[in-house]
Motif scaffolding. Sequence first.
Motif, PDB file in Angstrom:
ATOM      1  N   VAL B  37     -56.960 -52.976 -30.198  1.00 51.18           N
ATOM      2  CA  VAL B  37     -55.641 -53.196 -29.586  1.00 51.18           C
ATOM      3  C   VAL B  37     -54.929 -51.886 -29.223  1.00 51.18           C
ATOM      4  CG1 VAL B  37     -55.194 -55.441 -30.618  1.00 51.18           C
ATOM      5  CG2 VAL B  37     -54.556 -53.365 -31.846  1.00 51.18           C
ATOM      6  N   PHE B  42     -49.503 -50.038 -26.181  1.00 54.65           N
ATOM      7  CA  PHE B  42     -49.222 -50.373 -27.570  1.00 54.65           C
ATOM      8  C   PHE B  42     -48.104 -49.485 -28.136  1.00 54.65           C
ATOM      9  CE2 PHE B  42     -50.228 -50.257 -32.160  1.00 54.65           C
ATOM     10  CZ  PHE B  42     -50.119 -51.611 -32.426  1.00 54.65           C
ATOM     11  N   GLU B  45     -44.568 -50.570 -25.620  1.00 50.15           N
ATOM     12  CA  GLU B  45     -44.041 -51.916 -25.377  1.00 50.15           C
ATOM     13  C   GLU B  45     -43.450 -52.512 -26.652  1.00 50.15           C
ATOM     14  OE1 GLU B  45     -47.199 -54.231 -23.673  1.00 50.15           O
ATOM     15  OE2 GLU B  45     -47.536 -52.687 -22.137  1.00 50.15           O
ATOM     16  N   ARG B  48     -44.691 -58.897 -28.666  1.00 49.87           N
ATOM     17  CA  ARG B  48     -44.523 -60.185 -27.989  1.00 49.87           C
ATOM     18  C   ARG B  48     -45.324 -61.247 -28.722  1.00 49.87           C
ATOM     19  NH1 ARG B  48     -45.917 -57.285 -23.418  1.00 49.87           N
ATOM     20  NH2 ARG B  48     -47.917 -58.388 -23.478  1.00 49.87           N
ATOM     21  N   ASN B  49     -44.953 -62.475 -28.451  1.00 49.82           N
ATOM     22  CA  ASN B  49     -45.715 -63.598 -28.990  1.00 49.82           C
ATOM     23  C   ASN B  49     -45.892 -63.489 -30.516  1.00 49.82           C
ATOM     24  OD1 ASN B  49     -47.234 -65.870 -29.173  1.00 49.82           O
ATOM     25  ND2 ASN B  49     -49.090 -64.999 -28.263  1.00 49.82           N
ATOM     26  N   ARG B  52     -48.208 -60.848 -32.041  1.00 53.25           N
ATOM     27  CA  ARG B  52     -49.644 -60.907 -31.791  1.00 53.25           C
ATOM     28  C   ARG B  52     -50.031 -60.042 -30.608  1.00 53.25           C
ATOM     29  NH1 ARG B  52     -47.944 -65.878 -32.987  1.00 53.25           N
ATOM     30  NH2 ARG B  52     -48.762 -66.861 -34.860  1.00 53.25           N
ATOM     31  N   GLU B  53     -49.102 -59.837 -29.691  1.00 51.83           N
ATOM     32  CA  GLU B  53     -49.390 -59.042 -28.500  1.00 51.83           C
ATOM     33  C   GLU B  53     -48.284 -58.011 -28.303  1.00 51.83           C
ATOM     34  OE1 GLU B  53     -49.906 -61.672 -25.155  1.00 51.83           O
ATOM     35  OE2 GLU B  53     -51.047 -63.067 -26.434  1.00 51.83           O
ATOM     36  N   GLY B  54     -48.412 -57.296 -27.201  1.00 51.46           N
ATOM     37  CA  GLY B  54     -47.404 -56.260 -26.912  1.00 51.46           C
ATOM     38  C   GLY B  54     -47.643 -55.043 -27.773  1.00 51.46           C
ATOM     39  N   THR B 245     -55.301 -63.100 -37.437  1.00 55.65           N
ATOM     40  CA  THR B 245     -55.220 -62.752 -36.022  1.00 55.65           C
ATOM     41  C   THR B 245     -54.561 -61.394 -35.810  1.00 55.65           C
ATOM     42  OG1 THR B 245     -54.781 -65.101 -35.712  1.00 55.65           O
ATOM     43  CG2 THR B 245     -54.618 -63.684 -33.757  1.00 55.65           C
ATOM     44  N   VAL B 246     -53.515 -61.127 -36.592  1.00 58.52           N
ATOM     45  CA  VAL B 246     -52.793 -59.872 -36.344  1.00 58.52           C
ATOM     46  C   VAL B 246     -53.396 -58.694 -37.112  1.00 58.52           C
ATOM     47  CG1 VAL B 246     -50.612 -60.975 -35.788  1.00 58.52           C
ATOM     48  CG2 VAL B 246     -51.103 -60.326 -38.158  1.00 58.52           C
ATOM     49  N   VAL B 249     -53.764 -55.627 -35.140  1.00 61.61           N
ATOM     50  CA  VAL B 249     -52.459 -55.025 -34.842  1.00 61.61           C
ATOM     51  C   VAL B 249     -51.985 -54.223 -36.062  1.00 61.61           C
ATOM     52  CG1 VAL B 249     -50.086 -55.459 -34.102  1.00 61.61           C
ATOM     53  CG2 VAL B 249     -51.931 -56.966 -33.332  1.00 61.61           C
TER      54      VAL B 249
END
Lengths: 249, 281
Positions: B37, B42, B45, B48-49, B52-54, B245-246, B249
């Motif tokens: 990721v 990264f 930003e 987001r979500n 999980r993202e951004g 999932t994260v 991250v």
Amino acid sequence: MKIQSKKLEVWYGNKQALHAVDLAMQEHTITALIGPSGCGKSTYLRCLNRMNDTIEGVVVKGGLLLDGYDVYEPGVDVVALRRRVGMVFQKANPFPKSIFDNVAFGLRLGPRIPKTELDGRVEQALTRAALWEEVRDRLTGSALGLSGGQQQRLCIARALAVEPEVLLMDEPTSALDPIATAKIEELLHGLADRYTIVIVTHNMQQAARVSDQTAFFFMGQLIEVAPTDDLFTHPTVKKTEEYITGRFG
Amino acid sequence: MNRNERTGFGLLAICAGFLVLLVVALVGYVVSGGWSVLSFGFLTEVPRNGMREGGIWPPIFGTIVLMLITAVSATPLGVGCAIYLVEYAREGWLVRLIRLSIRNLSGVPSVVYGLFGVGLFVNGLGFGPSLLASGLTLGLLTLPWTITASEEALRRVPRSYRDGALALGATPWEAISKNVIPAALPGMLTGIILGLARAAGETAPILFTGVTFSRPDIPHSVFDTYMALPYHLYILSTQHQDIVTVRPVAFATATVLLGIVLVINGTAAVVRSRLRAAQVG
Ligand SMILES: Nc1ncnc2c1ncn2[C@@H]1O[C@H](COP(=O)(O)OP(=O)(O)O)[C@@H](O)[C@H]1O
Ligand SMILES: [Mg+2]
């Protein structure tokens, strides 16, 4: 008399290091303080600019006159005194700054001096310390890059830059080789025209070569003081004779 | 060298080698976990979500501002205290008391600093949960470190620098400010910066004093709450509803935090060698 001590006594805590020293020095002369290690030469010297004040537990008694005024009188401005009485230490102590900044250090303590005048006085001080020719092209270089002998002459220049009246030197050549030592001795002769010089040395030949008057200390006492030629040729006290003939020390 | 000695040195070399290996393994583990990721976005930003993202720009920003507040608050106090202890204070009960306090402060667990920060800065001084309250709390945390490092640096300055200045007619303060402090500066800065690097990774002291789980933007003033990297990492690893999932991250966040710490340490090294070079020439 430029300098005169009257029954000067110094204690470190309850240990007495100087006993009733009476000693006078004429203006623009060189006085050598000699004697075995630990006899109180440095202690005496440090009274003259009150650097003893920086050592905890020091007590000074008796009188010490500079131009007739007692430097230990309450209310004396020690900072002003030290500008009149400069000092060169046993081990050359250039500051970790450029050559120029070392010499200008004392000048920058006072009121602001215009740059051109500052330059002039730095050059003059370096010239008097016989160092100008060697460093004129590297004034911005670090003082720590100089040789031992050059560093000690830099320290002399730094002391001279503030235009003192008296110059104290505590074994200024003890860490130097013979050539560097000779340079500084040569320099001293010229300086005596302008300054009253007090030099501590453990080297009797040096005392004989550079000084006008020699004072012999032993165990905190001033044993004998006389014009240098007399002291080394006709010492009047037995102890002095034993010392200068190398029977102890 | 005889055989015994060679074996001895061999063992020592293995110890040293092991240390290097440990660092490489640690960094490698963290970086490889977050590699998928990591990107420029990264860093710039916002999350987001549900994270999980951004990216992680808000916690990066928070940590950097936090470090600035910490530095600005701890440095003058720490350096001042060190100068007093080394240059002015005479040994006595007061100095012994100060030293005892410093030693004890450095042993206080960081979570206790956090509680104290709530009492003093958040409630007592009324800053509320905020960047300022956290920064000052971290400032207190690094204070013993700052003082000790500055003291050591000051003590290493040869006495002859001080005496030389005094003999030229400098006042004690002039001798200290113009000669002693400049000579001690590289050492002082190194210690201060290393203290900051430690503070950058602290979670407990900021936990109660202003760090927040999530906010959509960067704080508008020092009185705002903020996000910070160590706390973000903590959230991602333990509090998120979708930890698996994260995970990448979280690793990427750890990589950034490590990166910031390494940059701070690197800065310390550069500053020190620059200053040394300027002095020695
Ligand atoms: N800072 C000090 N604290 C305690 N005693 C000292 C200190 N400096 C010098 N002394 C003592 O005072 C005496 C004279 O020392 P000093 O003046 O340094 O002698 P010299 O310079 O002739 O070698 C010595 O006995 C020495 O131990
Ligand atoms: Mg001596």
